[in-house]
Design a protein around this motif. Structure first.
Motif, PDB file in Angstrom:
ATOM      1  N   HIS A 107       0.841  -1.202   0.000  1.00 31.90           N
ATOM      2  CA  HIS A 107       0.000   0.000   0.000  1.00 31.90           C
ATOM      3  C   HIS A 107       0.879   1.256   0.000  1.00 31.90           C
ATOM      4  CE1 HIS A 107      -3.470   2.385   2.131  1.00 31.90           C
ATOM      5  NE2 HIS A 107      -3.319   2.730   0.879  1.00 31.90           N
ATOM      6  N   ALA A 108       1.952   1.234   0.774  1.00 34.48           N
ATOM      7  CA  ALA A 108       2.866   2.371   0.818  1.00 34.48           C
ATOM      8  C   ALA A 108       3.547   2.574  -0.534  1.00 34.48           C
ATOM      9  CB  ALA A 108       3.912   2.156   1.910  1.00 34.48           C
ATOM     10  N   LEU A 109       4.014   1.478  -1.133  1.00 34.34           N
ATOM     11  CA  LEU A 109       4.694   1.579  -2.425  1.00 34.34           C
ATOM     12  C   LEU A 109       3.741   2.084  -3.500  1.00 34.34           C
ATOM     13  CD1 LEU A 109       7.209   1.084  -4.163  1.00 34.34           C
ATOM     14  CD2 LEU A 109       6.397  -1.271  -4.495  1.00 34.34           C
ATOM     15  N   ALA A 110       2.541   1.531  -3.551  1.00 33.67           N
ATOM     16  CA  ALA A 110       1.571   1.960  -4.557  1.00 33.67           C
ATOM     17  C   ALA A 110       1.205   3.427  -4.362  1.00 33.67           C
ATOM     18  CB  ALA A 110       0.317   1.085  -4.487  1.00 33.67           C
ATOM     19  N   SER A 111       1.065   3.852  -3.115  1.00 33.04           N
ATOM     20  CA  SER A 111       0.721   5.247  -2.836  1.00 33.04           C
ATOM     21  C   SER A 111       1.820   6.187  -3.310  1.00 33.04           C
ATOM     22  CB  SER A 111       0.473   5.445  -1.337  1.00 33.04           C
ATOM     23  OG  SER A 111      -0.642   4.670  -0.910  1.00 33.04           O
ATOM     24  N   ALA A 112       3.083   5.779  -3.142  1.00 40.19           N
ATOM     25  CA  ALA A 112       4.192   6.601  -3.617  1.00 40.19           C
ATOM     26  C   ALA A 112       4.154   6.741  -5.135  1.00 40.19           C
ATOM     27  CB  ALA A 112       5.524   5.991  -3.170  1.00 40.19           C
ATOM     28  N   TRP A 113       3.825   5.651  -5.816  1.00 47.39           N
ATOM     29  CA  TRP A 113       3.755   5.711  -7.278  1.00 47.39           C
ATOM     30  C   TRP A 113       2.535   6.490  -7.760  1.00 47.39           C
ATOM     31  CZ3 TRP A 113       6.950   4.871 -11.214  1.00 47.39           C
ATOM     32  CH2 TRP A 113       8.165   4.237 -10.942  1.00 47.39           C
ATOM     33  N   VAL A 114       1.418   6.391  -7.031  1.00 49.05           N
ATOM     34  CA  VAL A 114       0.254   7.219  -7.376  1.00 49.05           C
ATOM     35  C   VAL A 114       0.615   8.689  -7.218  1.00 49.05           C
ATOM     36  CG1 VAL A 114      -2.119   7.837  -6.768  1.00 49.05           C
ATOM     37  CG2 VAL A 114      -1.447   5.440  -6.828  1.00 49.05           C
ATOM     38  N   ALA A 115       1.351   9.018  -6.163  1.00 48.14           N
ATOM     39  CA  ALA A 115       1.794  10.404  -5.965  1.00 48.14           C
ATOM     40  C   ALA A 115       2.656  10.861  -7.132  1.00 48.14           C
ATOM     41  CB  ALA A 115       2.572  10.520  -4.655  1.00 48.14           C
ATOM     42  N   HIS A 116       3.518   9.975  -7.617  1.00 46.71           N
ATOM     43  CA  HIS A 116       4.344  10.294  -8.785  1.00 46.71           C
ATOM     44  C   HIS A 116       3.465  10.616  -9.993  1.00 46.71           C
ATOM     45  CE1 HIS A 116       7.908   9.651 -11.499  1.00 46.71           C
ATOM     46  NE2 HIS A 116       6.933   9.394 -12.344  1.00 46.71           N
ATOM     47  N   MET A 117       2.452   9.779 -10.219  1.00 46.88           N
ATOM     48  CA  MET A 117       1.554  10.001 -11.358  1.00 46.88           C
ATOM     49  C   MET A 117       0.709  11.261 -11.159  1.00 46.88           C
ATOM     50  SD  MET A 117       2.430   7.470 -13.189  1.00 46.88           S
ATOM     51  CE  MET A 117       3.279   5.910 -13.001  1.00 46.88           C
ATOM     52  N   ASP A 118       0.318  11.533  -9.908  1.00 48.33           N
ATOM     53  CA  ASP A 118      -0.413  12.774  -9.620  1.00 48.33           C
ATOM     54  C   ASP A 118       0.433  13.989  -9.984  1.00 48.33           C
ATOM     55  OD1 ASP A 118      -2.606  11.377  -8.586  1.00 48.33           O
ATOM     56  OD2 ASP A 118      -1.897  11.518  -6.512  1.00 48.33           O
ATOM     57  N   TYR A 119       1.711  13.928  -9.636  1.00 50.38           N
ATOM     58  CA  TYR A 119       2.615  15.044  -9.943  1.00 50.38           C
ATOM     59  C   TYR A 119       2.683  15.286 -11.443  1.00 50.38           C
ATOM     60  CZ  TYR A 119       6.996  17.498 -10.801  1.00 50.38           C
ATOM     61  OH  TYR A 119       7.945  18.374 -11.272  1.00 50.38           O
ATOM     62  N   THR A 120       2.840  14.230 -12.223  1.00 55.86           N
ATOM     63  CA  THR A 120       2.955  14.406 -13.670  1.00 55.86           C
ATOM     64  C   THR A 120       1.645  14.897 -14.277  1.00 55.86           C
ATOM     65  OG1 THR A 120       2.395  12.074 -14.121  1.00 55.86           O
ATOM     66  CG2 THR A 120       4.724  12.614 -13.835  1.00 55.86           C
ATOM     67  N   ALA A 121       0.516  14.652 -13.591  1.00 53.41           N
ATOM     68  CA  ALA A 121      -0.788  15.105 -14.073  1.00 53.41           C
ATOM     69  C   ALA A 121      -1.180  16.477 -13.518  1.00 53.41           C
ATOM     70  CB  ALA A 121      -1.864  14.080 -13.713  1.00 53.41           C
ATOM     71  N   ASP A 122      -0.271  17.125 -12.788  1.00 56.13           N
ATOM     72  CA  ASP A 122      -0.534  18.433 -12.165  1.00 56.13           C
ATOM     73  C   ASP A 122      -1.652  18.367 -11.134  1.00 56.13           C
ATOM     74  OD1 ASP A 122       1.482  19.677 -13.545  1.00 56.13           O
ATOM     75  OD2 ASP A 122       0.183  20.637 -15.033  1.00 56.13           O
ATOM     76  N   ASP A 123      -1.888  17.176 -10.552  1.00 62.64           N
ATOM     77  CA  ASP A 123      -2.875  17.027  -9.485  1.00 62.64           C
ATOM     78  C   ASP A 123      -2.136  17.198  -8.159  1.00 62.64           C
ATOM     79  OD1 ASP A 123      -4.780  16.337  -7.628  1.00 62.64           O
ATOM     80  OD2 ASP A 123      -5.210  14.350  -8.462  1.00 62.64           O
ATOM     81  N   ILE A 124      -1.948  18.425  -7.749  1.00 62.95           N
ATOM     82  CA  ILE A 124      -1.106  18.700  -6.596  1.00 62.95           C
ATOM     83  C   ILE A 124      -1.761  18.248  -5.293  1.00 62.95           C
ATOM     84  CG2 ILE A 124       0.134  20.490  -5.333  1.00 62.95           C
ATOM     85  CD1 ILE A 124       1.169  19.741  -8.180  1.00 62.95           C
ATOM     86  N   ASP A 125      -3.074  18.401  -5.169  1.00 63.75           N
ATOM     87  CA  ASP A 125      -3.750  17.928  -3.964  1.00 63.75           C
ATOM     88  C   ASP A 125      -3.601  16.416  -3.828  1.00 63.75           C
ATOM     89  OD1 ASP A 125      -4.547  20.484  -3.320  1.00 63.75           O
ATOM     90  OD2 ASP A 125      -6.534  20.281  -4.245  1.00 63.75           O
ATOM     91  N   GLY A 126      -3.792  15.701  -4.935  1.00 63.25           N
ATOM     92  CA  GLY A 126      -3.623  14.256  -4.914  1.00 63.25           C
ATOM     93  C   GLY A 126      -2.191  13.870  -4.601  1.00 63.25           C
TER      94      GLY A 126
END
Length: 368
Positions: free
Chosen positions: A105-124
């Motif tokens: 869950h921690a690893l997946a959350s870190a990667w989701v955060a990475h994808m959020d960053y590239t999508a300009d979803d700063i809150d996410g």
């Protein structure tokens, strides 16, 4: 294809050799296949993933399904920076959370955060990176290296390199401890990419573009050399495109044109279609500077047609700004004024977005 140099791969192989639990072994195989994807060894990885999908169909496992979602997300990201990677990572995050698989869950959350960053979803991004750092044990290096890199990238994007550097350092420490050469490669690339963007922006909107371009060139060359050393072949057109941009900024226009000619098509296939307008505008600028005014006009017209609202604000700003300079050089004052005005509008909006990013990350009070 060159065999990869990887401590992480060796560690996974050693774990597989002693694992007797079938589910644990399948998860290790999925993690290993995902790492091969990140290295760019797609065919080898896909053969293993097909076998694991069949295994999951026969013997359902939340852990294995989550790992397969992670691997599918990596496949989309590292083959062509595919937007669908974010959905796959979110599936892995949801599956691991529901099954109480905290490390995954921690690893997946870190990667989701990475994808959020590239999508300009700063809150996410802030929400998921905070979750990853909260869930990850101090020695969960894969989750922490990715989470720290995301925070570093956000600070660097906001032009706060002083705030980014401790996070880059922690990301490198965790990736080194994990033996994860692909994350070390990503750190090299992200640092050089930020330098390239800031140098290109300085050339259009003011600043020491030459000094920044020299820093960017050194970082890009280091990134390329490291990738060659470890045998990484995924997204292999990205660094050469950085080098082309830097050559242009240093007035080495023939060299820049040669790099663009060789690598542009591959870069577009690998997910950089969104930067087509920027590349074409810079190609046009290079052509004008080597005396090919007809070619410069042709490529500038194509660049203008390639700009769309789906591009990041800073990329649109730079493309418009460079075209404003180019059309002025070509004697087309109306087009020059139009692009210059649009470039400044996008640049002002980008500066406001940078401030929002900085405020959001600082408000989260994250600690590396």
């Amino acid at each position: 294809m060159k065999a990869p140099r990887s401590r992480l791969l060796a560690r996974l192989d050693a774990a597989l050799a002693v694992t007797r639990d079938p589910v644990a072994a399948a998860c290790l195989r999925a993690e290993r296949a995902g790492f091969l994807v990140r290295l760019g060894h797609f065919e080898q990885a896909e053969h293993e993933l097909q076998a694991l999908r069949a295994h999951a169909a026969r013997q359902p496992s939340a852990a294995l399904n989550a790992w397969l979602c992670m691997a599918d997300g990596w496949q989309l990201h590292f083959s062509r920076l595919g937007a669908g990677a974010r959905d796959q990572m979110k599936r892995a995050q949801a599956l691991s959370a529901a099954a109480g698989l905290t490390p995954l869950h921690a690893l997946a959350s870190a990667w989701v955060a990475h994808m959020d960053y590239t999508a300009d979803d700063i809150d996410g991004m802030v929400r998921n990176v905070a979750l990853a750092l909260r869930l990850a044990a101090p020695d969960h290096h894969s989750a922490r290296s990715r989470a720290c890199m995301v925070v570093a990238s956000a600070f660097d994007f906001a032009e706060r390199l002083d705030r980014a550097q401790p996070w880059y350092a922690r990301a490198r420490e965790h990736a080194t401890a994990d033996g994860d050469e692909t994350t070390l490669s990503a750190l090299n690339y992200n640092i050089s990419a930020q330098r390239v963007h800031h140098a290109a922006q300085a050339a259009v909107f003011g600043g020491d573009a030459l000094d920044q371009s020299r820093q960017a060139m050194a970082a890009s060359e280091m990134a390329g050399n490291f990738d060659d050393w470890i045998g990484l072949v995924s997204l292999d057109a990205l660094v050469p495109m950085q080098l082309a941009t830097m050559a242009s900024l240093q007035d080495r226009f023939d060299e820049a044109l040669a790099l663009y000619d060789k690598h542009l098509a591959d870069a577009q296939k690998q997910g950089l279609e969104r930067l087509t307008a920027n590349y074409l505008a810079d190609i046009a600028w290079c052509r004008w500077n080597v005396g090919d005014h007809h070619g410069a006009h042709r490529d500038a017209t194509a660049a203008a047609a390639s700009i769309d609202t789906g591009m990041h604000l800073d990329d649109r700003a730079t493309a418009h700004g460079r075209l404003g300079m180019l059309f002025k050089a070509l004697g087309e004052e109306d087009a020059a004024m139009r692009h210059a005005a649009k470039g400044r509008e996008c640049w002002d909006a980008h500066r406001k977005f940078q401030a929002q990013v900085l405020q959001a990350v600082e408000a989260a009070q994250l600690r590396p």
